[in-house]
Design an enzyme around this catalytic site. Structure first.
Site, PDB file in Angstrom:
ATOM      1  N   GLU A   1      43.275  43.636  34.667  1.00  0.00           N
ATOM      2  CA  GLU A   1      43.698  42.176  35.056  1.00  0.00           C
ATOM      3  C   GLU A   1      42.732  41.162  34.290  1.00  0.00           C
ATOM      4  O   GLU A   1      41.503  41.474  34.029  1.00  0.00           O
ATOM      5  CB  GLU A   1      43.339  42.290  36.725  1.00  0.00           C
ATOM      6  CG  GLU A   1      44.130  42.825  37.825  1.00  0.00           C
ATOM      7  CD  GLU A   1      43.685  42.465  38.995  1.00  0.00           C
ATOM      8  OE1 GLU A   1      42.915  41.463  39.424  1.00  0.00           O
ATOM      9  OE2 GLU A   1      43.881  43.499  39.864  1.00  0.00           O
TER      10      GLU A   1
ATOM     11  N   GLU B   1      39.762  47.834  42.397  1.00  0.00           N
ATOM     12  CA  GLU B   1      38.544  47.201  42.696  1.00  0.00           C
ATOM     13  C   GLU B   1      37.869  47.939  44.110  1.00  0.00           C
ATOM     14  O   GLU B   1      37.720  47.008  44.886  1.00  0.00           O
ATOM     15  CB  GLU B   1      38.768  45.802  42.792  1.00  0.00           C
ATOM     16  CG  GLU B   1      39.120  45.031  41.536  1.00  0.00           C
ATOM     17  CD  GLU B   1      39.112  43.417  41.669  1.00  0.00           C
ATOM     18  OE1 GLU B   1      38.990  43.115  42.659  1.00  0.00           O
ATOM     19  OE2 GLU B   1      39.438  42.977  40.591  1.00  0.00           O
TER      20      GLU B   1
HETATM   21  C1  FCB Z   1      41.355  40.702  41.936  1.00  0.00           C
HETATM   22  C2  FCB Z   1      42.373  41.216  42.485  1.00  0.00           C
HETATM   23  C3  FCB Z   1      43.799  40.627  42.626  1.00  0.00           C
HETATM   24  C4  FCB Z   1      43.682  39.347  42.643  1.00  0.00           C
HETATM   25  C5  FCB Z   1      42.832  38.783  41.354  1.00  0.00           C
HETATM   26  C6  FCB Z   1      42.866  37.297  41.183  1.00  0.00           C
HETATM   27  O1  FCB Z   1      40.137  40.611  42.107  1.00  0.00           O
HETATM   28  O2  FCB Z   1      42.230  42.624  42.377  1.00  0.00           O
HETATM   29  O3  FCB Z   1      44.487  41.269  43.784  1.00  0.00           O
HETATM   30  O4  FCB Z   1      43.427  38.795  43.718  1.00  0.00           O
HETATM   31  O5  FCB Z   1      41.587  39.260  41.698  1.00  0.00           O
END
Ligand code: FCB
Length: 451
Positions: A356, A163
């Site tokens: 994620e 990110e």
């Molecule tokens: C994302 C991050 C991760 C975690 C999630 C909830 O933005 O990559 O580290 O904090 O959110």
């Protein structure tokens, strides 16, 4: 119905959020160690000093992953644990830890996916100018070389960055993440450019130094996924337009971060809007940044609906009364997990991995000794059904990594947000498998058939 054959079911974590052992075995300080000590920066002044103590409990944690039938584990390397000053002398104890962790993961029949950078930048390098300096991309490539040299005989899957738009935007423009800076936009874009260069150089390094054939990706945050309000072509185009637009002088857009990496150019709309703030671009920069990739990682959490309004201009659809939210106050919009991969796949033509997805809940230890989190099961069920629909529609999605295995340190929100499918009692460090973990095990075992 199931997911395609060979679809990879995993879970994700990051070093600073779970490892703890912040001052042990020669780890150098990171910008997060300092940020957490800044009054008011992190909820209740909490920090990742101890976190889930995973550094010492990694065997137990990997055994848990194995018991859940996890096929892949995405973890990150703490740069300052490997290179305490960010560059120069390596720390053998730090490298040894990732060695042992990798072996344990493989011994458990789980495939490791390694993220090189998940936000814990070495403090020393920050003091030397950090991402603002021209050399910063070489520092990163050198760090990548150290990790690849040590792990690539066993690790084949790599993410360069996690990110970039979030750590650059929140860390250097908004100041709400480490290092807590509020720089002017031209400096923020210089940082962004150096991060993109670092990505490209790291890809080159992984390809040239790897001891096994690597598969390399880059994990981005399609922050707020633009979801069409209906299946009409007009609404779909309205959502697509919003999704790939650059309309604000901030980091929260998709194309500034992915067009250079895949197409070798910044998006014109951004170049026009950012105008004088755009850094000067060296003649080889774009060819360095634009390296062949094997997949794009998408971190998907929530979205917002759009329709085509007057003259087909996109309009945000107000949220329904009673819209569901997670405890982090992120709206629950399952279709995000259909449209984000679809839009990315159609534009960039690269296989997608959901690197994620998950939710924060107000999970409590029940008097019966369990942790019952039906909302998380519903959340995941809704999102995963949409992902299955994407696969069915021919979008090339290769895998899914649930965020997260363990409850952990959620950056500026400290320990207030529990994202795990395994509950962590931070006082005793006891792990308690939540209902959602048992459910996820069935999803994995059936390749999604139980959905
Ligand atoms: C994302 C991050 C991760 C975690 C999630 C909830 O933005 O990559 O580290 O904090 O959110």
């Amino acid at each position: 119905m199931t997911f395609p054959q060979g679809f990879v079911w995993g879970g994700a974590t990051s070093a600073y959020q779970i490892e703890g052992a912040a001052y042990e075995d020669g780890r150098g300080p990171s910008i997060w160690d300092v940020f957490c000590r800044k009054p008011g920066a992190v909820l209740q002044g909490e920090s990742g000093d101890r976190a889930c103590d995973h550094y010492h409990r990694y065997k137990e944690d990997v055994a848990l992953m194995k018991s859940l039938g996890l096929e892949a584990y995405r973890f990150s390397i703490a740069w300052p644990r490997v290179l305490p000053r960010g560059r120069g002398a390596t720390n053998q104890a730090g490298l040894d830890f990732y060695d042992r962790l990798t072996d344990e993961v493989l011994r458990s029949g789980i495939t490791p996916y390694v993220t090189l950078y998940h936000w814990d930048y070495p403090l020393r390098l920050h003091e030397e100018g950090g991402w603002l300096t021209h050399e910063s991309s070489d520092w990163f490539a050198d760090y990548a070389a150290v990790v690849v040299d040590r792990l690539s005989d066993r690790v084949r899957h790599w993410f360069t960055f996690n990110e970039p738009q979030i750590f650059v935007g929140m860390g250097y423009q908004e100041g709400c993440h480490a290092p807590g800076d509020r720089l002017d936009f031209a400096m923020v874009l210089t940082i962004a450019h150096n991060v993109l260069l670092a990505h490209g150089k790291a890809v080159q390094t992984i390809r040239s130094c790897s001891k096994t054939a690597p598969r390399i990706g880059y994990a981005v945050a399609p922050h707020e996924v633009a979801v069409p309000a209906s299946t009409s072509d007009f609404d779909i185009e309205a959502a697509r337009q919003v999704f790939f637009a650059v309309t604000k002088k901030d980091c929260l857009n998709n194309t500034w971060w992915t067009d250079p990496v895949v197409f070798g150019r910044y998006p014109e709309e951004g170049v026009n809007l950012f105008a004088k703030a755009v850094p000067s671009i060296g003649s080889n920069d774009m060819s360095i940044i634009c390296q062949p990739l094997d997949f794009l990682g998408l971190n998907v959490y929530f979205g917002r609906k759009y329709c085509a309004g007057r003259n087909d201009a996109p309009e945000a659809v107000p949220l329904e009364p009673g819209q569901a939210y997670t405890s982090y106050h992120w709206p629950v919009v399952p279709e995000s997990l259909y449209w984000a991969p679809k839009f990315y796949w159609e534009r960039y033509k690269l296989p997608v991995i959901i690197s994620e997805n998950g939710m924060a809940g107000s999970d409590v230890l029940s008097p019966d000794g369990g942790v019952h989190d039906p909302e998380r099961i519903d959340f995941l069920k809704g999102y995963l059904r949409e992902l299955m629909r994407a696969c069915k529609d021919g979008i090339d999605v290769r895998g899914y990594f649930l965020w997260s295995i363990l409850d952990n340190f959620e950056w500026a929100a400290g320990y207030s947000q529990r994202f795990g499918i395994v509950y962590v009692d931070y006082q005793t460090q006891k792990r308690i498998v939540k209902d959602s973990a048992r459910w996820y095990k069935e999803v994995i075992a059936s390749n999604g058939a139980v959905l």
